[in-house]
Design a protein around this motif. Structure first.
Motif, PDB file in Angstrom:
ATOM      1  N   THR A 106     -61.385  22.711 -10.457  1.00 52.21           N
ATOM      2  CA  THR A 106     -60.570  23.904 -10.658  1.00 52.21           C
ATOM      3  C   THR A 106     -60.921  24.576 -11.980  1.00 52.21           C
ATOM      4  O   THR A 106     -61.353  23.930 -12.935  1.00 52.21           O
ATOM      5  CB  THR A 106     -59.067  23.557 -10.653  1.00 52.21           C
ATOM      6  OG1 THR A 106     -58.773  22.761 -11.795  1.00 52.21           O
ATOM      7  CG2 THR A 106     -58.688  22.808  -9.394  1.00 52.21           C
ATOM      8  N   SER A 107     -60.710  25.899 -12.017  1.00 52.05           N
ATOM      9  CA  SER A 107     -60.975  26.634 -13.253  1.00 52.05           C
ATOM     10  C   SER A 107     -60.023  26.198 -14.354  1.00 52.05           C
ATOM     11  O   SER A 107     -60.350  26.256 -15.549  1.00 52.05           O
ATOM     12  CB  SER A 107     -60.843  28.134 -13.006  1.00 52.05           C
ATOM     13  OG  SER A 107     -59.536  28.458 -12.549  1.00 52.05           O
TER      14      SER A 107
ATOM     15  N   PHE B 182     -62.082  35.796 -17.406  1.00 51.75           N
ATOM     16  CA  PHE B 182     -61.703  35.310 -16.079  1.00 51.75           C
ATOM     17  C   PHE B 182     -60.238  35.602 -15.776  1.00 51.75           C
ATOM     18  O   PHE B 182     -59.894  36.128 -14.714  1.00 51.75           O
ATOM     19  CB  PHE B 182     -61.968  33.806 -15.973  1.00 51.75           C
ATOM     20  CG  PHE B 182     -61.633  33.228 -14.616  1.00 51.75           C
ATOM     21  CD1 PHE B 182     -62.480  33.417 -13.544  1.00 51.75           C
ATOM     22  CD2 PHE B 182     -60.457  32.523 -14.416  1.00 51.75           C
ATOM     23  CE1 PHE B 182     -62.168  32.912 -12.286  1.00 51.75           C
ATOM     24  CE2 PHE B 182     -60.132  32.013 -13.178  1.00 51.75           C
ATOM     25  CZ  PHE B 182     -60.996  32.202 -12.105  1.00 51.75           C
ATOM     26  N   GLU B 183     -59.357  35.271 -16.723  1.00 51.03           N
ATOM     27  CA  GLU B 183     -57.921  35.418 -16.482  1.00 51.03           C
ATOM     28  C   GLU B 183     -57.475  36.885 -16.500  1.00 51.03           C
ATOM     29  O   GLU B 183     -56.622  37.287 -15.714  1.00 51.03           O
ATOM     30  CB  GLU B 183     -57.136  34.637 -17.543  1.00 51.03           C
ATOM     31  CG  GLU B 183     -57.298  33.129 -17.463  1.00 51.03           C
ATOM     32  CD  GLU B 183     -56.658  32.538 -16.219  1.00 51.03           C
ATOM     33  OE1 GLU B 183     -55.704  33.153 -15.695  1.00 51.03           O
ATOM     34  OE2 GLU B 183     -57.100  31.475 -15.759  1.00 51.03           O
TER      35      GLU B 183
ATOM     36  N   LYS C  34     -59.664  37.680 -12.300  1.00 52.43           N
ATOM     37  CA  LYS C  34     -58.566  37.325 -11.405  1.00 52.43           C
ATOM     38  C   LYS C  34     -57.727  38.538 -11.008  1.00 52.43           C
ATOM     39  O   LYS C  34     -57.086  38.549  -9.963  1.00 52.43           O
ATOM     40  CB  LYS C  34     -57.675  36.270 -12.062  1.00 52.43           C
ATOM     41  CG  LYS C  34     -58.271  34.866 -12.017  1.00 52.43           C
ATOM     42  CD  LYS C  34     -57.368  33.834 -12.635  1.00 52.43           C
ATOM     43  CE  LYS C  34     -56.135  33.595 -11.806  1.00 52.43           C
ATOM     44  NZ  LYS C  34     -55.320  32.470 -12.349  1.00 52.43           N
TER      45      LYS C  34
ATOM     46  N   LEU D 191     -59.525  34.096  -5.131  1.00 55.17           N
ATOM     47  CA  LEU D 191     -60.717  33.257  -5.262  1.00 55.17           C
ATOM     48  C   LEU D 191     -60.368  31.783  -5.050  1.00 55.17           C
ATOM     49  O   LEU D 191     -59.316  31.317  -5.474  1.00 55.17           O
ATOM     50  CB  LEU D 191     -61.331  33.440  -6.642  1.00 55.17           C
ATOM     51  CG  LEU D 191     -62.014  34.788  -6.938  1.00 55.17           C
ATOM     52  CD1 LEU D 191     -62.379  34.862  -8.408  1.00 55.17           C
ATOM     53  CD2 LEU D 191     -63.249  34.969  -6.076  1.00 55.17           C
ATOM     54  N   SER D 192     -61.280  31.058  -4.416  1.00 56.38           N
ATOM     55  CA  SER D 192     -61.081  29.616  -4.241  1.00 56.38           C
ATOM     56  C   SER D 192     -61.302  28.908  -5.571  1.00 56.38           C
ATOM     57  O   SER D 192     -61.914  29.456  -6.498  1.00 56.38           O
ATOM     58  CB  SER D 192     -62.061  29.076  -3.199  1.00 56.38           C
ATOM     59  OG  SER D 192     -63.403  29.193  -3.686  1.00 56.38           O
ATOM     60  N   ASP D 193     -60.803  27.667  -5.655  1.00 60.75           N
ATOM     61  CA  ASP D 193     -60.967  26.899  -6.890  1.00 60.75           C
ATOM     62  C   ASP D 193     -62.438  26.678  -7.214  1.00 60.75           C
ATOM     63  O   ASP D 193     -62.851  26.764  -8.373  1.00 60.75           O
ATOM     64  CB  ASP D 193     -60.257  25.543  -6.764  1.00 60.75           C
ATOM     65  CG  ASP D 193     -58.746  25.682  -6.851  1.00 60.75           C
ATOM     66  OD1 ASP D 193     -58.287  26.706  -7.387  1.00 60.75           O
ATOM     67  OD2 ASP D 193     -58.036  24.777  -6.377  1.00 60.75           O
TER      68      ASP D 193
ATOM     69  N   SER E  37     -63.932  29.907  -8.451  1.00 57.51           N
ATOM     70  CA  SER E  37     -63.397  30.202  -9.785  1.00 57.51           C
ATOM     71  C   SER E  37     -64.127  29.409 -10.855  1.00 57.51           C
ATOM     72  O   SER E  37     -64.454  29.934 -11.930  1.00 57.51           O
ATOM     73  CB  SER E  37     -61.896  29.887  -9.833  1.00 57.51           C
ATOM     74  OG  SER E  37     -61.183  30.701  -8.932  1.00 57.51           O
ATOM     75  N   THR E  38     -64.395  28.141 -10.565  1.00 47.60           N
ATOM     76  CA  THR E  38     -65.096  27.297 -11.535  1.00 47.60           C
ATOM     77  C   THR E  38     -66.516  27.791 -11.769  1.00 47.60           C
ATOM     78  O   THR E  38     -66.988  27.860 -12.916  1.00 47.60           O
ATOM     79  CB  THR E  38     -65.127  25.838 -11.041  1.00 47.60           C
ATOM     80  OG1 THR E  38     -63.795  25.405 -10.813  1.00 47.60           O
ATOM     81  CG2 THR E  38     -65.776  24.934 -12.081  1.00 47.60           C
TER      82      THR E  38
ATOM     83  N   ILE F 260     -67.635  30.834 -11.347  1.00 44.34           N
ATOM     84  CA  ILE F 260     -67.573  32.102 -12.092  1.00 44.34           C
ATOM     85  C   ILE F 260     -67.319  31.833 -13.565  1.00 44.34           C
ATOM     86  O   ILE F 260     -67.929  32.465 -14.445  1.00 44.34           O
ATOM     87  CB  ILE F 260     -66.467  33.006 -11.506  1.00 44.34           C
ATOM     88  CG1 ILE F 260     -66.875  33.496 -10.113  1.00 44.34           C
ATOM     89  CG2 ILE F 260     -66.207  34.196 -12.430  1.00 44.34           C
ATOM     90  CD1 ILE F 260     -65.811  34.304  -9.414  1.00 44.34           C
ATOM     91  N   SER F 261     -66.441  30.868 -13.870  1.00 44.65           N
ATOM     92  CA  SER F 261     -66.155  30.516 -15.264  1.00 44.65           C
ATOM     93  C   SER F 261     -67.412  30.019 -15.969  1.00 44.65           C
ATOM     94  O   SER F 261     -67.693  30.387 -17.116  1.00 44.65           O
ATOM     95  CB  SER F 261     -65.064  29.436 -15.320  1.00 44.65           C
ATOM     96  OG  SER F 261     -63.865  29.896 -14.726  1.00 44.65           O
TER      97      SER F 261
END
Length: 630
Positions: A43-44, A367-368, A372, A378-380, A383-384, A386-387
């Motif tokens: 998870t992000s 990201f936040e 978002k 976005l899926s977990d 998201s990770t 992308i981070s």
């Protein structure tokens, strides 16, 4: 003392490279370790804030390491060497900064259940305020981080012969590598290791320098004779560079803007498993700040005792004051292979920690606050990824900015001050939201623009028209025992630039303010303007603001009168026992499009301690997963 002869540039020996390379190897290994250990946690939230389960110890080390960048390691001893030990008064500023951060800002951010500090601005005001603050933060951090990479690399290159672009590139690659692989946990634990390296480097310099210059008593006597111990200057003139008032008042505003509301700092505090751990991390970090400050000040005094009769800067053995510390190290450790490498590792530890923290914070904010918002579903796993991609992107941008900084010439010092000029208005913006319930979003935007305008007006004016030399002239520096290239000897106090006759009216007043007041001007300008606009356009009603978003600062001063205390709450229901989302806060919850269940549950926990997330025995809020809360 024997004569000093202009030396040739000393270069690294094989052992110096071994010690320096070991630093980069350990940092990279920490990133690999956490990448393997946390590979199943995708998870992000785990990546960006360590799952919000960090403890106070490593966070305290990480905060200290990032707060004391290489600019401090190289610049603070030089400051003491040239201007005296009044720099030690920053210990008062650091103390006030930590108290305000721990007791005013941290509780609001922590209990709001946010990941980015700029989420708070949307919850308190609206999306426009959040977006404006986010963009300002991203721009200032990229610029500042690039210069943090370039400045120490340049100083060390010109003194030690260490390759300039090799060190810039290595710094960018290593920071990006362990940020991308290990996330916040890798950043925090690497910072803790780098803090140990920083202190070890300082201690090695202090021990060797003290032994070579006759011991502590002799160094103290030399510093006293050279007026380096005239610390307490109570002159109230705001134009003087460093006095008790400029350091304590101006320094507090400056560092609070970079510390109390800074995403890089708050992200690590929020990652703690409870509010109690976060506060403890801040107070333990204060001990670390004091330790590094004292080491830097004593290094400056030792350096003055060593060069009291032959100043290498005035004698033009070096080209800039920031090169004094590495020059001193290469001088006293010239016969001890490996030790110069330890000091260079010490300096670059400060750079690595600051750059890594900035990259991680930039990735989190982007990201936040941006990604978002555009892609909320976005899926977990996505998201990770992308981070991690954002970490790589900002690593490249920060390293590229270091290349651009090399073309800035004399503007580098101006660019460093941008951090302070932006930090002051940001501090004013968050203060408006947290302390003044009456402030509305129009006041917030207007105040932010006014604060930035005032801070940059003053800052840019001071660079275009420097203060009169009588306000900032260094103490006496001698080259009496130097053997110069042209065989001349001189006693100097550093020639001051000639004052141009066509200086504008404000040049010797407003533009000559101490640089430490830039942040205070921006903060107060933002807060005062924001309040005026809020009252003109219609103040915000306290009843519509969730109590978790406001800190009742009047409580300690009005404990004797509940009626007065309630009056100063401006309608915010701090004493309510229940929060009815359907009845009490309809407008707030309807307007906060980004509000989620975590935020709602945190509001409940703020006002009704029986709910999950609050530990009545520790009297502290605890980070829990959304599923556990529900």
């Amino acid at each position: 003392m024997s004569n000093f002869v202009a030396p040739e540039t000393k270069t690294f020996a094989a052992w110096d490279y071994v010690v320096f390379a070991a630093l980069f190897l350990v940092c990279a290994s920490i990133g690999v370790f956490f990448a393997i250990k946390e590979r199943k946690k995708k998870t992000s939230k785990e990546f960006l804030v360590g799952g919000k389960q960090m403890t106070c110890g490593p966070i305290a080390f990480s905060l200290t390491s990032s707060f004391m960048s290489a600019v401090t390691i190289l610049g603070a001893p030089s400051e003491v060497y040239r201007y005296g030990a009044s720099f030690v008064l920053f210990f008062l500023s650091y103390t006030l900064v930590i108290i305000f951060t721990a007791e005013l800002f941290l509780p609001v951010f922590y209990r709001s259940g946010i990941t980015s500090t700029y989420e708070y601005l949307e919850l308190r005001f609206n999306k426009i305020v959040r977006l404006a603050a986010t963009l300002i933060y991203i721009l200032q951090t990229i610029l500042y981080t690039g210069i943090v990479v370039y400045a120490p690399s340049l100083a060390l290159n010109q003194v030690t012969g260490f390759d300039l672009w090799g060190s810039v590139t290595a710094t960018g690659i290593i920071c990006t590598f362990y940020c991308t692989l290990g996330g916040l946990k890798a950043v925090v634990w690497t910072d803790a290791f780098q803090m140990i390296v920083m202190v070890a480097g300082f201690v090695a310099v202090l021990i060797r320098g003290t032994a070579l210059n006759g011991g502590l008593i002799k160094i103290w006597e030399d510093a006293n004779e050279g007026s380096r111990l005239n610390i307490l200057d109570f002159n109230v003139d705001p134009l003087r560079r460093h006095t008790v008032w400029t350091i304590v008042i101006g320094g507090t505003f400056t560092w609070l803007g970079l510390y109390g509301v800074n995403q890089s700092t708050m992200q690590r505090c929020i990652s703690c498993k409870s509010e109690k751990h976060a506060k403890l991390a801040l107070y333990l970090n204060l001990l670390g700040l004091w330790t590094v400050l004292v080491c830097a000040v004593f290094c400056g005094l030792v350096m003055y005792a060593h060069y009291k009769s032959c100043d290498p800067w005035t004698a033009e053995f070096i080209s800039a004051p920031d090169q004094l510390m590495p020059y001193f190290v290469m001088d006293i450790f010239s016969s001890m292979a490996g030790v110069p490498g330890l000091f260079v590792a010490c300096a670059f530890s400060g750079t690595l920690s600051t750059v890594a923290a900035s990259i991680n914070a930039l990735a989190t904010v982007t990201f936040e606050d941006l990604v978002k918002k555009g892609f909320p579903n976005l899926s977990d796993k996505m998201s990770t990824w992308i981070s991690k991609g954002l970490c790589i992107l900002y690593g490249i941008l920060c390293t590229s900015m270091a290349v651009a900084a090399s073309q800035l010439g004399g503007v580098v010092q101006a660019s460093l001050s941008i951090h302070g000029m932006c930090g002051g208005p940001m501090l004013g913006l968050f203060t408006l939201g947290i302390v003044f319930p009456c402030a509305n979003w129009k006041g917030a935007i207007g105040g932010l623009l006014a604060g930035i305008t005032l801070a940059f007006w003053t800052g840019i004016g001071s660079f275009l028209y420097p203060a009169p030399p009588t306000k900032s002239i260094p103490l006496q520096l001698s080259t009496l025992n130097c053997t110069l290239a042209n065989s001349t000897e001189m006693l100097t106090t550093t020639a001051a630039p000639t004052v141009a006759p066509d200086r504008p009216l404000l040049a010797d007043t407003w533009y000559s303010l101490s640089y430490l007041y830039f942040s205070a001007i921006g903060c107060l300008g933002c807060a005062i303007t924001g309040l005026l606009i809020s009252f003109i356009t219609g103040p915000h009603k306290g009843e519509d603001i969730p109590p978790v978003l406001i800190k009742p600062v009047c409580n300690p001063f009005c404990f004797w009168s509940k009626r007065l205390k309630t009056l100063l709450w401006c309608g915010v229901q701090h004493d309510s026992q229940e929060v009815d989302f359907g009845k009490n806060l309809p407008e707030v919850m309807a307007n906060k499009t980004g509000t989620n269940d975590t935020f709602k549950n945190n509001i409940i926990n703020e006002n009704k301690c029986q709910f999950p997330g609050y530990n009545p025995e520790e009297k502290s809020y605890t980070n829990m997963s959304r599923e556990s809360r529900l």
